[in-house]
Design an enzyme around this catalytic site. Structure first.
Site, PDB file in Angstrom:
ATOM      1  N   SER A 168      -4.830  -0.070  13.643  1.00  0.00           N
ATOM      2  CA  SER A 168      -5.721   1.099  13.779  1.00  0.00           C
ATOM      3  C   SER A 168      -6.212   1.184  15.220  1.00  0.00           C
ATOM      4  O   SER A 168      -6.323   0.149  15.899  1.00  0.00           O
ATOM      5  CB  SER A 168      -6.928   0.947  12.851  1.00  0.00           C
ATOM      6  N   TYR A 205     -13.754  -4.103   9.464  1.00  0.00           N
ATOM      7  CA  TYR A 205     -12.509  -3.336   9.555  1.00  0.00           C
ATOM      8  C   TYR A 205     -11.908  -3.415  10.959  1.00  0.00           C
ATOM      9  O   TYR A 205     -10.737  -3.768  11.136  1.00  0.00           O
ATOM     10  CB  TYR A 205     -12.779  -1.874   9.175  1.00  0.00           C
ATOM     11  N   LYS A 243      -8.453  -5.335  12.207  1.00  0.00           N
ATOM     12  CA  LYS A 243      -7.321  -4.630  12.817  1.00  0.00           C
ATOM     13  C   LYS A 243      -7.004  -5.186  14.218  1.00  0.00           C
ATOM     14  O   LYS A 243      -5.835  -5.246  14.615  1.00  0.00           O
ATOM     15  CB  LYS A 243      -7.598  -3.129  12.881  1.00  0.00           C
ATOM     16  N   GLY A 290       0.845  -1.197   0.000  1.00  0.00           N
ATOM     17  CA  GLY A 290       0.000   0.000   0.000  1.00  0.00           C
ATOM     18  C   GLY A 290       0.874   1.238   0.000  1.00  0.00           C
ATOM     19  O   GLY A 290       0.503   2.291   0.519  1.00  0.00           O
ATOM     20  N   THR A 347     -12.534  -5.491  13.381  1.00  0.00           N
ATOM     21  CA  THR A 347     -12.153  -6.859  13.738  1.00  0.00           C
ATOM     22  C   THR A 347     -10.859  -7.259  13.034  1.00  0.00           C
ATOM     23  O   THR A 347      -9.988  -7.895  13.642  1.00  0.00           O
ATOM     24  CB  THR A 347     -13.297  -7.831  13.370  1.00  0.00           C
TER      25      THR A 347
HETATM   26  P1  NAD Z   1      -5.429   4.578   1.396  1.00  0.00           P
HETATM   27  O1  NAD Z   1      -6.696   3.941   0.906  1.00  0.00           O
HETATM   28  O2  NAD Z   1      -5.304   6.032   1.289  1.00  0.00           O
HETATM   29  O3  NAD Z   1      -4.195   3.848   0.718  1.00  0.00           O
HETATM   30  C1  NAD Z   1      -4.132   2.449   0.720  1.00  0.00           C
HETATM   31  C2  NAD Z   1      -3.173   1.961  -0.331  1.00  0.00           C
HETATM   32  O4  NAD Z   1      -3.239   0.528  -0.301  1.00  0.00           O
HETATM   33  C3  NAD Z   1      -3.549   2.400  -1.750  1.00  0.00           C
HETATM   34  O5  NAD Z   1      -2.384   2.800  -2.439  1.00  0.00           O
HETATM   35  C4  NAD Z   1      -4.150   1.148  -2.354  1.00  0.00           C
HETATM   36  O6  NAD Z   1      -3.963   1.059  -3.767  1.00  0.00           O
HETATM   37  C5  NAD Z   1      -3.385   0.058  -1.625  1.00  0.00           C
HETATM   38  N1  NAD Z   1      -4.080  -1.222  -1.606  1.00  0.00           N
HETATM   39  C6  NAD Z   1      -5.397  -1.455  -1.358  1.00  0.00           C
HETATM   40  N2  NAD Z   1      -5.662  -2.761  -1.476  1.00  0.00           N
HETATM   41  C7  NAD Z   1      -4.498  -3.373  -1.803  1.00  0.00           C
HETATM   42  C8  NAD Z   1      -4.135  -4.706  -2.063  1.00  0.00           C
HETATM   43  N3  NAD Z   1      -5.053  -5.698  -2.062  1.00  0.00           N
HETATM   44  N4  NAD Z   1      -2.848  -4.988  -2.356  1.00  0.00           N
HETATM   45  C9  NAD Z   1      -1.928  -3.994  -2.389  1.00  0.00           C
HETATM   46  N5  NAD Z   1      -2.214  -2.716  -2.182  1.00  0.00           N
HETATM   47  C10 NAD Z   1      -3.488  -2.400  -1.884  1.00  0.00           C
HETATM   48  O7  NAD Z   1      -5.286   4.140   2.920  1.00  0.00           O
HETATM   49  P2  NAD Z   1      -4.566   4.871   4.155  1.00  0.00           P
HETATM   50  O8  NAD Z   1      -5.570   5.729   4.809  1.00  0.00           O
HETATM   51  O9  NAD Z   1      -3.248   5.407   3.754  1.00  0.00           O
HETATM   52  O10 NAD Z   1      -4.376   3.607   5.106  1.00  0.00           O
HETATM   53  C11 NAD Z   1      -3.188   2.833   5.107  1.00  0.00           C
HETATM   54  C12 NAD Z   1      -3.297   1.823   6.225  1.00  0.00           C
HETATM   55  O11 NAD Z   1      -3.493   2.520   7.450  1.00  0.00           O
HETATM   56  C13 NAD Z   1      -4.497   0.895   6.072  1.00  0.00           C
HETATM   57  O12 NAD Z   1      -4.154  -0.396   6.524  1.00  0.00           O
HETATM   58  C14 NAD Z   1      -5.532   1.515   6.981  1.00  0.00           C
HETATM   59  O13 NAD Z   1      -6.458   0.582   7.438  1.00  0.00           O
HETATM   60  C15 NAD Z   1      -4.658   2.043   8.094  1.00  0.00           C
HETATM   61  N6  NAD Z   1      -5.246   3.131   8.873  1.00  0.00           N
HETATM   62  C16 NAD Z   1      -5.653   4.283   8.270  1.00  0.00           C
HETATM   63  C17 NAD Z   1      -6.210   5.292   9.043  1.00  0.00           C
HETATM   64  C18 NAD Z   1      -6.664   6.584   8.444  1.00  0.00           C
HETATM   65  O14 NAD Z   1      -7.342   7.345   9.149  1.00  0.00           O
HETATM   66  N7  NAD Z   1      -6.327   6.902   7.203  1.00  0.00           N
HETATM   67  C19 NAD Z   1      -6.353   5.115  10.417  1.00  0.00           C
HETATM   68  C20 NAD Z   1      -5.932   3.933  10.999  1.00  0.00           C
HETATM   69  C21 NAD Z   1      -5.373   2.944  10.205  1.00  0.00           C
END
Ligand code: NAD
Length: 258
Positions: A145, A159, A163, A16, A161
């Protein structure tokens, strides 16, 4: 003995890694001196990020991976092994999120979310862990998360669960891989402005969420990335198996006000 001498450039793979938290982590790890593999299902965006890192003087390449597909994960790590023969740092940031009311939660989204967020983290960690074991040094950092520590809002049945399970998986890996000089830690971000939350969080939810955070605001991708870089560093060698909230005090806090 330091089995990973400073003279060897570390290979860091970020799933990601194209945008959001993964994108910022890719940039920070490269600025810190690692060669970064920006691994993402969206290869065009991964290439853009890798290009931006190289323009800034860092070392990076893009790699297509679908962490939800065991074949894709295997092929991606085969490429890493052929090209680099090592993977020292793995950041599992690929994740997906959708919300539905609990009583109507669709089974297909439950399965898809657990597959990408949890099974994807397992598979990438197994492949990377085998490469780390060869060189006797490794860092696995899972982006979990706060939704894995407490229920956040409505609709996060799959989601949250997934995490919580990532945190459990992190502890299991920490316990089993320590003897190989590999640590595994989870970062539990609070809300962060990224392409994910742009779609997921309504204006009203944003207002309520920010008000529930002692810091009074969303986090930034660079605040999460800085934590990942620290956990990947030698300075964090004795930190293993933690689930670290990076959330402006949200997890610590209950009701607000007087
Ligand atoms: P985002 O959606 O902005 O980016 C996610 C990236 O993962 C994208 O580039 C997407 O193409 C890639 N991706 C999605 N499915 C994929 C797959 N099957 N294989 C490979 N790549 C894949 O997400 P974000 O907000 O940057 O979140 C990143 C991580 O942080 C996630 O695991 C999310 O659950 C976690 N998170 C985010 C937040 C938030 O508030 N943004 C909070 C807590 C945790």
């Amino acid at each position: 003995m330091n089995p990973n001498p400073e003279s060897v450039q570390k290979i860091a793979l970020v799933t990601g890694g194209a945008v959001g938290i993964g994108g910022a982590t890719s940039e920070r790890l490269a600025a810190d001196g690692s060669h970064v593999i920006v691994a993402d299902i969206d290869i065009d965006k991964a290439q853009t990020t890798a290009h931006r890192i190289r323009e800034a003087g860092g070392a990076a390449e893009a790699l297509r991976i679908d962490v939800g597909s065991p074949d894709s994960v295997r092929e991606a790590f085969e490429q890493v092994e052929r090209k680099h023969g090592r993977c020292d740092i793995l950041v599992n940031s690929a994740g997906i999120a959708k919300t539905f009311p609990f009583l109507e939660f669709p089974l297909d989204n439950w399965l898809a979310t657990l597959n990408v967020n949890l099974t994807g983290t397992l598979l990438c960690s197994q492949h990377a862990g085998r490469l780390m074991a060869r060189h006797g040094w490794g860092r696995i950092i899972n982006i979990a998360s706060v939704a894995g520590l407490r229920a956040v809002g409505k609709g996060r049945t799959a989601y949250g669960t997934s995490k919580a399970a990532v945190i459990g998986l992190t502890r299991q890996m920490a316990a089993e891989l320590a003897e190989l000089n590999i640590t595994a830690n989870a970062i539990c971000p609070g809300p962060v402005d990224t392409p994910m939350t742009e779609v997921l969080h309504s204006a009203e939810f944003r207002r309520q969420y920010a008000a529930a955070i002692p810091a009074g605001r969303y986090g930034t991708t660079s605040e999460i990335a800085a934590t990942a870089v620290f956990l990947a560093s030698d300075a964090a060698a004795y930190i293993n198996g933690v689930a670290l909230p990076v959330d402006g005090g949200f997890f610590a806090s209950g009701a607000r006000g007087v």
